[in-house]
Design a protein around this motif. Sequence first.
Motif, short mmCIF file in Angstrom:
data_model
loop_
_atom_site.label_atom_id
_atom_site.label_comp_id
_atom_site.label_asym_id
_atom_site.label_seq_id
_atom_site.Cartn_x
_atom_site.Cartn_y
_atom_site.Cartn_z
N ARG B 423 1.05 -1.21 0.05
CA ARG B 423 -0.12 -0.10 0.08
C ARG B 423 1.01 1.13 0.05
O ARG B 423 0.48 2.40 0.09
CB ARG B 423 -0.70 0.13 1.34
N ASN B 424 2.11 1.09 0.00
CA ASN B 424 3.07 2.07 0.28
C ASN B 424 3.89 2.62 -0.90
O ASN B 424 4.20 1.49 -1.74
CB ASN B 424 4.01 2.14 1.44
N GLN B 425 4.45 3.61 -0.81
CA GLN B 425 5.16 4.16 -2.27
C GLN B 425 6.51 4.39 -1.60
O GLN B 425 6.62 5.06 -0.72
CB GLN B 425 4.81 5.44 -2.85
N TYR B 426 7.68 3.63 -2.20
CA TYR B 426 8.87 3.51 -1.77
C TYR B 426 9.75 4.31 -2.61
O TYR B 426 9.67 4.37 -3.88
CB TYR B 426 9.67 2.33 -1.56
N ASP B 427 10.70 5.11 -2.29
CA ASP B 427 11.78 5.79 -3.04
C ASP B 427 13.09 5.19 -2.55
O ASP B 427 13.36 4.93 -1.19
CB ASP B 427 11.91 7.29 -2.73
N HIS B 466 29.53 1.63 -0.49
CA HIS B 466 28.25 1.82 -1.06
C HIS B 466 27.04 2.00 0.09
O HIS B 466 27.25 1.72 1.21
CB HIS B 466 27.85 0.12 -1.60
N SER B 467 26.30 2.85 -0.39
CA SER B 467 25.00 3.21 0.59
C SER B 467 23.54 3.13 -0.02
O SER B 467 23.65 3.30 -1.51
CB SER B 467 25.41 4.26 1.23
N ALA B 468 22.73 2.98 0.59
CA ALA B 468 21.30 2.82 0.11
C ALA B 468 20.38 3.47 0.94
O ALA B 468 20.47 3.50 2.08
CB ALA B 468 20.90 1.39 -0.32
N ARG B 469 19.13 4.13 0.24
CA ARG B 469 18.26 4.54 1.39
C ARG B 469 16.80 4.62 0.86
O ARG B 469 16.76 4.43 -0.51
CB ARG B 469 18.55 6.40 1.20
N TYR B 470 16.04 3.98 1.64
CA TYR B 470 14.87 3.68 1.38
C TYR B 470 13.93 4.61 1.97
O TYR B 470 13.73 4.51 3.22
CB TYR B 470 14.65 2.17 1.74
N ARG B 475 8.43 5.34 6.94
CA ARG B 475 9.96 4.81 7.24
C ARG B 475 11.00 5.59 6.61
O ARG B 475 10.52 6.13 5.48
CB ARG B 475 10.12 3.45 7.10
N ASP B 476 12.10 5.59 7.03
CA ASP B 476 13.44 6.31 6.11
C ASP B 476 14.38 5.28 6.76
O ASP B 476 14.89 5.69 7.74
CB ASP B 476 13.56 7.71 6.62
N ASN B 477 14.67 4.37 5.99
CA ASN B 477 15.75 3.26 6.14
C ASN B 477 16.95 3.59 5.58
O ASN B 477 16.81 4.24 4.46
CB ASN B 477 15.25 2.01 5.94
N SER B 620 17.38 -4.23 -0.05
CA SER B 620 16.21 -3.67 -1.01
C SER B 620 15.11 -3.12 0.01
O SER B 620 15.42 -3.44 1.07
CB SER B 620 15.75 -4.46 -1.93
N TRP B 621 14.25 -2.52 -0.57
CA TRP B 621 13.33 -1.90 0.37
C TRP B 621 12.29 -2.81 1.25
O TRP B 621 12.07 -2.53 2.27
CB TRP B 621 12.28 -1.19 -0.63
#
Lengths: 292, 867
Positions: B423-427, B466-470, B475-477, B620-621
Amino acid sequence: MKNHNLFSRTSLCILALAFLAFSAEAQNVRCSYQYFYKKDPAKGFYKVPDMRLDHCDGRTAWYSETTAISDSLSFIAFDETGSIADNETYGQLTRLRPKLFECTTIDYQTQSFIQHYKSATLHLNGTGQLILPEWVLSDEEKVVEGYLCHKATAQYLGRDWTVWYTEEIPLNIGPWLLWGAPGLIVEARDADNLFIFKFTGIESLTEGCRFDLLRKYYLEPHNKKRGADYTTDEMQKVESTYTKLMSDVHFFDEAHHIQGARATDANGRELDRAAFFKYIPKIPTEYWKNKK
Amino acid sequence: MRPRILSLLLALLVSCTAALAQTAVSGIVREKKTKEPVAGAFVLGLAASQQKAFAYSDGEGRFVLKVPEGVVLDEIRVSMMGFAATKLPLVPGTSTGIVIELAEQRTELRAARVEAAAVEEKGDTLSYTAGAFRDGTERSMGDLLEKLPGITVTPSGGIQHNGKAIGKLYVEGMDLMGARYGTVTNNLSADAIARVEVYQNHQPVRALQDISLTDRSAINIILKESVRSTWLFSGDAALGLPPFPLFEARVMLSNFGKKRQSLFLIKGNNDGGDILQELQQQSILGRGPGAYLITPGEVDSDLRSRLNPGRSYLSLPKEYWYDNLSGLGSLNHLVKMGETRQLRLTLQTAGERYNETSESREEIRFADGTSLEILENRTMTDRRGYFSGTAAYEDNGATRYISNEFSAAGQLRVNESVLQGGRNQYDQRYDLPSFKADNLLKLVLRRSAGRALELTSDSKYRRTNHSARYVTDGRDNGQHLFGQDYSTDLRTSQNWSAGRHRISLSEGMALEYVDRRAEAEGVTFEGVITSGSLSVLALRPTARVSDAISLGGARLTLALPATLHYLIIRGHDNLLYPTLTPSSSLQWKLSRRLELSASSYYALTRSNAESLLDAAVMQSWRTLAVSDSLRRSTRWNTQATLRWNDIPAMFFATLSGSWSMGGSNRASSSIWLENQTYQYYLPLSTATSGWSVNASLKKYFGLRAFVVELQGSWMENEMQEYLQGELVNYHSARLHTQLNLASNPVWWFSTDITGSYDRDFVTGSSKQQTQMVQIDGTLRFKPVKPLAIDATGHWLWSEIPGVRVSNTPLLKVSASWSLKNATLFVECRNLLNATEYRRESVSAYRTTSSITQLTGRQFLLGIRMSR
């Protein structure tokens, strides 16, 4: 004034003769054939897939492509003492496996030919004058590689030959010593079913005619390790010598100063060398006997 | 006085002619239109259709046929190149003044090619004449190689011979590209190639020849005489829409000489050409265990970490779905410095922007009868810049070999996605800068005809930050993963040749330092550590003994490599464990045509030291994964292949079978929640097993006229996995059949069609069956010599329980007009304007449906230069 005219006529004649040299540019072609031959009439054919017939400046050369490449590489690979001069070329040379050690060069202007043979380090050259096969032309037709061909038969050089020629390539040449039909001979076989020549293609030849190269290779010893060369206008001698070399192991050993040679298979088992020495000449031995 | 003599001579000549009247026929040959004399015409005199006399016309067109005694000629035939053959009936008694007129006619050389033997076998060398296998559809060297029996080419330009990656690619006997030879495969014009030689069992190090045997082949490209040692320019340019401008551009300048070779290439496109894969190190030539396993969209696996955003891969030509903007430049130069020494310099750089829009639906079925549905709509943009440089020196002498190759490579990659997950949108955004440098030094000294000493030093430095942001509404992971490795590996080996034996004993010492730091922000999962570091110093003494035994036509190779690993781990106890992989292989040439190869190995291995990092990484997200903590695996694999190669008859048959059994001390486990999946390993033993049989028949009828290839295989597997803490056993089986028909019976028509049928059976927590039919085909029609009309098609039909999918066929038509040095073309891709491609798959507990957006109908107009 008269002298001038005479000079002009002479010039014209020379020019005409130059033109007579069979309009080289227009007629130079390289034809490819497959050559099938038997060593034993009761057994199957051996095949040489890469036969070429170069026609240039009123001359033809009939040879195997692999053999010609191998011969020309040997000029580079060895120096005049017979030692290896160029390792890379020698490497290429050892990878080649020529199957046929003979070629025929014909000069139609002088109506002469040389039949060249090579047996190990021995080179044999037999010269002769061309004679016209008395082809009996038939109306029978068939198409070979897209060309309409007609059948002709003749008794020639001791065998009954059937050939197919095409007037669409109006050249009076053919494989080996077969010639003189009203067009290029594209297929030939003898009545005993021992030899077959099959045309597979033709291309125009702008450079690289191998006539001179082949004659040079066979007629001029390049290095000192090369065995005796034998050139004669007695074609019969050359034919009978080569037939003997190819069919008699003892004669072969004698001619090459070989003593105690053995042949073994991959597992070290001894093989009968004599079994490898089988040969049927295209001009049968009887032909020479009858000629006498 | 003089006129009198001339008169006398003339009288004598006239009397001679009169005397000849009975035995000679003379006349003149001239051109019909201009009445000019024709010199050099071949004139035949016939009597009752039998040739009796011949002559050539002289400079003034005159000829004299000498008629044998008693013969009366009744026909004359004249032939001459450039003129139509002419017949003339001869009235008996006619002997002089015959005029023959020749009509001009161009001699058409229809069979305009001298055929060389298509395939020749000389010892271990196979030589293919390129012309015999061309049908006019091939543009690059790779296209041509694909048509040769026994050779396959991968999309990245990798070449395999009889199913095995080749060990070397030479052009004119020189190795310009090293392991990155895909640039040559995909860009060297097929027109420039005269022959292709395959050296079987090729040992490229001369000092090891006849001592160290190899089962790899090498390929040597022999160029046409006219293109050797000359600068060759080739280029392509194309423009199309939609979207405008769709483009393709390529410029290549190359020179393949015996002493010096160069290749300079610049190319770019935005029409689905995945050109970066050409820069990959090809399998086997690349270094390291298992060579280089490249995942889709990757150039160099050394630049990868566990933060590695995946991209879709469709088994379709990329022009239908690969939405890109790519460019690369490649500079390669090789100089031969004397007989044995050479220096090779390579500089490659590339950039790419890749877009992907896809949606997927996954259904996870649990043992208690419940299930979880995961929906994901994704729009992804993946950008990367890549460079690599290599300097390699080699001295390949007969008794001494020395080589040193230094290379450095780096990559900047940014991957951004907008996802609708549940139900959520992730960037989702990844920043993935990486760098590596390595140096390989190799020395071989041949001590005697049967002994050689080999010394290898392989050092590598690798750094990834390496880095990732979801980001989603609630949430802000974030995830950061830093890695830094240094390894050096020093090996020596001695090689003996003693009778039938080729013995090799090598020993080495590897030193490796592994540094990892993982830190997750805002990620919580009960009982799971999400931040941590790892620092390991590993010492690895290695020994390997092998013996290659020649037994007549057979070769048996036995090898025992063993390594002892000693790991010094900061903050933990040190570890000591062995790994070993004994293997045996047999190659037996049963006859000139029949060959048996069999191999078997047992492997006791462990995961790499990086797996000791105990912190879970948010990959991943929705996926949080922890490593397998030095998992111990055992595997026993055995396979046999019987191959019939009848090259003169152009018939190839292969029958192969394999069996394997494996075990592990860690069980793969996963927990599925609505917004998160946690993947981990349980300290439990698991076992897997599988077997397969495969058969293929390939027959060329009339060399180019008709090729039939039939393949079939059956494969079975037993697997174990833990799902939501419960053990899931499943058994899977797959039947694969494939038929390929290729034919080019005439120069103006060729076709190549492949159809395959796959049926999968899965039994586990539930029984599932799926089937799939896939058809790919190409067709070429040439109404006139320079014009070629090509059509290609792809169609996939699949069925899973309850769902049957038939994708819209993907069709491409193109027309090309060949000029002397270039080809003009126009093409329409995706003629039926299919907008999406759907695939279905089923495993024991998971059903996946995925839809990938295609690029739609496109038109392209351009020029390709062959030289």
